[in-house]
Design an enzyme around this catalytic site. Structure first.
Site, PDB file in Angstrom:
ATOM      1  N   GLU A  52       0.911  -1.708   0.120  1.00 54.48           N
ATOM      2  CA  GLU A  52       0.120   0.320   0.124  1.00 54.48           C
ATOM      3  C   GLU A  52       1.220   0.981  -0.366  1.00 54.48           C
ATOM      4  O   GLU A  52      -0.018   2.624  -0.657  1.00 54.48           O
ATOM      5  CB  GLU A  52      -0.887   0.384   1.161  1.00 54.48           C
ATOM      6  N   PHE A 114     -11.336  -6.755  14.302  1.00 49.10           N
ATOM      7  CA  PHE A 114     -10.380  -7.471  13.691  1.00 49.10           C
ATOM      8  C   PHE A 114      -9.732  -5.691  12.993  1.00 49.10           C
ATOM      9  O   PHE A 114     -11.225  -5.512  11.994  1.00 49.10           O
ATOM     10  CB  PHE A 114     -10.456  -8.567  13.074  1.00 49.10           C
ATOM     11  N   GLN A 115      -8.303  -5.790  12.391  1.00 48.51           N
ATOM     12  CA  GLN A 115      -7.813  -4.857  11.583  1.00 48.51           C
ATOM     13  C   GLN A 115      -8.547  -3.706  11.843  1.00 48.51           C
ATOM     14  O   GLN A 115      -8.754  -2.974  10.565  1.00 48.51           O
ATOM     15  CB  GLN A 115      -8.143  -5.322  10.487  1.00 48.51           C
ATOM     16  N   LYS A 164     -17.558  -0.278   7.101  1.00 54.38           N
ATOM     17  CA  LYS A 164     -18.148  -1.210   6.057  1.00 54.38           C
ATOM     18  C   LYS A 164     -19.394  -0.763   6.084  1.00 54.38           C
ATOM     19  O   LYS A 164     -20.084  -1.268   5.232  1.00 54.38           O
ATOM     20  CB  LYS A 164     -17.389  -2.698   6.717  1.00 54.38           C
ATOM     21  N   MET A 473      24.847   8.378   0.266  1.00 55.24           N
ATOM     22  CA  MET A 473      24.862   9.555   1.455  1.00 55.24           C
ATOM     23  C   MET A 473      25.023   9.315   2.452  1.00 55.24           C
ATOM     24  O   MET A 473      25.798  10.442   3.347  1.00 55.24           O
ATOM     25  CB  MET A 473      23.669  10.104   0.096  1.00 55.24           C
TER      26      MET A 473
END
Ligand SMILES: Cc1ncc(C[n+]2csc(CCOP(=O)(O)OP(=O)(O)O)c2C)c(N)n1
Lengths: 568, 183
Positions: A52, A114-115, A164, A473
């Site tokens: 993502e 959950f999540q 949802k 760097m």
């Protein structure tokens, strides 16, 4: 106006289509499933990413390449938290993106379901604004307002978290009723600045400091006219590159920590700085107490919160840079500034002799050679997307950009892993452009999984890996400031040519300067992307360098005459 | 010190957005109060920030970047009325009670609760006045205190035209921030 009863998920896509969205970058999961299911019925291209973070960088790259709002979509919990780096990157560089996340059902919020993650809480300080939508009836207004917020004033990222049940619930879809209150959203002022004009007309040694705001606001033509009409040379920030063509005689190049020596010196000698759409970042000012000590300062920016934040200015004008500058044009006096321009040009000639790309081929490959050749071969017309590190600075120094939106790079946050996904987004937005990635062997390994996205979507992106076997760097800082104690900077990598083959992408390895041109040409003939592993000098450094916090005129310069550093 | 009157849409999360801004920009809040206004849907914050005039301008510009913020007025230089309200629970037995009551009288405060061992004193006034009453009461034993923090209003009508709350969405859903709150 007739209304229809739709689900929140359908309203999401109805709204996105009406906002002009043609493509979204995303990754599905439980909490966003209703939206994904509804998506199939709408004319929107979905690009399945591999992580993502990639989706947010792609949306960002798309936005930077096109000027349109980029859209990323993910599920709740880990999907949403994976977006955080990309959102912060977009925020620091004022890139307009809208991120859509699924959220657990509204009845479960606060229960550690959950999540479940408080993503609006997490992203509050790194978005322009965010929304938690818990009813289908709020979806359209949230989407419309989110796009307006992302676009208006100083652009930036906006997140919409949709539960949802809001996706599954139904309501009447009324697009008109969801019209955003633009007046409440757009807080940019409209300034003119009579005192600024007076300062300009009096100045003998003025400099324009050109920033990202010029490109974001489409003010490039106005700024070029200001420069030409008043004979004022232009110095660019990293993100301002492209605002004035590199080949323009009044364009001096980049300023700051790794800016051109003559630019930094000119800033320190100037009697007037005209800062346009830039924010005096510490990477461009060095020590603020000794910064441009002889100069009056004019600051034009759409965001008044930038005025007197880092540098005290004498005139601050809030507004769109192009509009403000256009308002000045009729009032500019004609002033002979040739002594100042001649002086700068003499400094320029003096340092050109230290330029490594002019060095005869002694069998070693320098990043400067590679980037110089890519510039030459692509005629300066490619979109180049860089990652973060030495290669990023070399790109800015050696690839001469003629057009706005042709250098895409993470400036403010300095996000390694940005390049490949952002380039994919740029290619999706501008399919006819030649898109090159310039990336280090370290940063490429952070997000190279998106090669699979490139292949699945049949996108032609050319990847140039500046492979020095170090986190270059950081190694350079260790060399200069930590007695060459290379803690955790030597880094191994897979055989990138074979890795490319495993992904089904054409690949090559280059070790000699003489092979650069033919390999770049071969990569260009491939229409399914390419990966070139350039094995460059391992311990080369970026010059000049203003050590962090030092006076801008105190630069570490490339040793002259140039000596080879490698022992190989 | 810089003092601001900040009008915000009374939408969920607005206090969080404002306080997050102060934290992120490292602006030092001396006091922050928030309460309803005469307009439905609009709340008003009084924010006192430990900074100078230049810092004050930065605070103001940054507040305007918070979407539900409708108007910011820097009232530092204006003639204003500033008030703080405190309730102080102080130890007071039969012996000390007359003395405490006398002090309350002098300070034009009020006694709002009496128990055999304690008094609750309510006072409004400038922060200095409240501080000074508190100091005077300390020797008797202050058991508990609650203060609103400063609320402040400009004198006359100099805070600009009437505001209407935005009809836009302006924010993440969550518990409403309403009533008074101090930081
Ligand atoms: C995500 C992230 N982690 C760490 C850093 C710190 N950092 C800045 S440049 C750099 C080295 C980059 O190495 P490489 O990708 O090989 O590029 P090079 O500098 O060698 O061109 C690091 C680690 C960063 N900018 N971003």
């Amino acid at each position: 106006m007739s209304t229809r009863t739709l689900t929140g998920a359908q309203i999401l896509w109805e709204s996105l289509v009406r906002e002009g969205v043609e493509v979204v970058f995303g990754y599905p999961g439980g909490a966003i499933l209703p939206a994904y299911d509804a998506m199939l019925d709408y004319p929107i291209r979905h690009i399945l990413v591999r992580h993502e973070q990639g989706a947010t960088h792609m949306a960002d790259g798309y936005a930077r390449a096109t000027g349109k709002v980029g859209v990323a979509i993910a599920t709740s919990g880990p999907g949403a938290t994976n977006m955080v780096t990309g959102i912060a990157t977009a925020q620091m560089d004022s890139s307009p993106i809208v991120c859509i996340t699924g959220q657990v059902g509204s009845g479960l919020i606060g229960s550690d379901a959950f999540q479940e993650t408080d993503i609006t809480g997490i992203t509050l300080p790194i978005t322009k604004h965010n929304y938690l939508v818990t009813h289908a009836s709020e979806v359209a207004a949230a989407v419309r307002e989110a796009f307006a917020v992302a676009r208006h004033g100083r652009p930036g990222p906006v997140l919409i978290d949709i539960t949802k049940d809001a996706q599954l619930g139904t309501c009447d879809f009324d697009w008109e009723a969801a019209t955003p209150d633009i007046e409440a959203i757009d807080r940019s002022g409209q300034g003119f600045g009579a005192d600024a004009i007076e300062l300009i007309n009096k100045a003998q040694r003025p400099l324009i400091l050109a920033g990202h705001g010029i490109i974001l606001g489409g003010g490039t033509a106005a700024v070029q006219r200001l420069s030409e009409q008043a004979q004022i040379p232009v110095a660019m920030t990293l993100l301002g590159i492209g605002s004035v063509p590199a080949s323009h005689p009044l364009n001096l190049g980049m300023m700051g920590m790794h800016g051109e020596a003559w630019v930094n010196t000119a800033i320190q000698e100037a009697d007037l700085l005209i800062a346009l759409g830039m924010r005096f970042d510490d990477r461009v000012t060095g020590n603020t107490r000794t910064y441009a000590p002889h100069a009056k300062k004019i600051h034009v920016d759409i965001d008044p919160a930038e005025f007197n934040k880092n540098i005290r200015v004498d005139a601050a004008i809030s507004g769109d840079v192009g509009e403000v500058v256009t308002g000045w044009l009729p009032h500019l006096a004609s002033v002979d500034r040739s002594p100042w321009l001649d002086h700068i040009n003499r400094m320029r000639g003096d340092v050109a002799v230290r330029d490594i790309k002019n060095m005869p081929d002694q069998g070693h490959l320098y990043a400067a050679h590679v980037i110089h050749d890519i510039w030459r071969i692509t005629g300066g017309n490619a979109i180049v997307v860089t990652d973060v590190g030495q290669h990023q600075m070399w790109e800015a120094q050696y690839y001469h950009h003629e057009a706005p939106r042709s250098l895409i790079t993470s400036g403010g946050l300095g996000t390694m892993g940005f390049a490949l996904p952002a380039a994919i987004g740029a290619k999706v937005g501008r399919p006819d452009a030649e898109v090159w990635v310039v990336v280090g062997d370290g940063g490429f390994q952070m997000t190279l999984c998106e090669l699979a996205t490139m292949v699945q979507e049949e996108l032609d992106v050319k990847v140039c890996i500046i492979n020095n076997g170090y986190l270059g760097m950081v190694r350079q800082w260790q060399e200069f400031f930590y007695q060459r104690r290379y803690a955790a900077t030597p880094i191994t990598a897979p055989d990138f040519e074979k890795l490319a083959a495993a992904y089904g992408v054409w690949g090559a390895t280059v070790e000699a300067r003489s092979e650069v041109e033919s390999t770049v040409e071969a990569a260009r003939r491939n229409t399914r992307g390419a990966v070139i592993d350039f094995r460059v000098e391992q311990e080369d450094s970026v010059f000049p360098m203003v050590p962090a916090g030092n006076d801008l005129h105190n630069m570490i310069r490339r040793p002259s005459p140039i000596v080879e550093t490698a022992a190989d | 010190m810089q003092t601001f009157a900040v009008y915000v849409d009374n939408v969920p999360g607005v206090l969080n957005r404002v306080s997050s801004l102060f934290r992120r920009r490292a602006f030092n809040i001396e006091s922050l109060t928030v309460g309803h206004t005469e307009v439905d849907g609009l709340s008003r914050m009084t924010i006192v920030v430990d900074t100078d005039e230049r810092g004050g301008r930065l605070v103001e510009a940054n507040l305007y970047k918070v979407l539900p913020v409708r108007r910011v007025v820097n009232i530092t230089q204006m003639p204003t009325i500033a008030r703080d309200l405190a309730m102080i629970k102080v130890q007071a037995n039969a012996e000390s009670r007359p003395q405490v009551m006398q002090l309350v009288e002098v300070y034009r405060a009020r006694i709002v609760d009496v128990s055999p061992e304690t008094l609750v004193i309510e006072t409004t006034g400038t922060e200095d006045k409240v501080d000074s009453l508190l100091e005077i009461l300390k020797p008797y034993g202050v058991l508990e205190m609650v203060r609103t923090g400063r609320i402040e209003m400009a004198r006359g009508s100099i805070e600009g035209p009437a505001l209407v709350p935005g009809r836009a969405m302006h924010g993440a859903r969550g518990p409403h921030d309403s009533g008074a709150m101090s930081v």
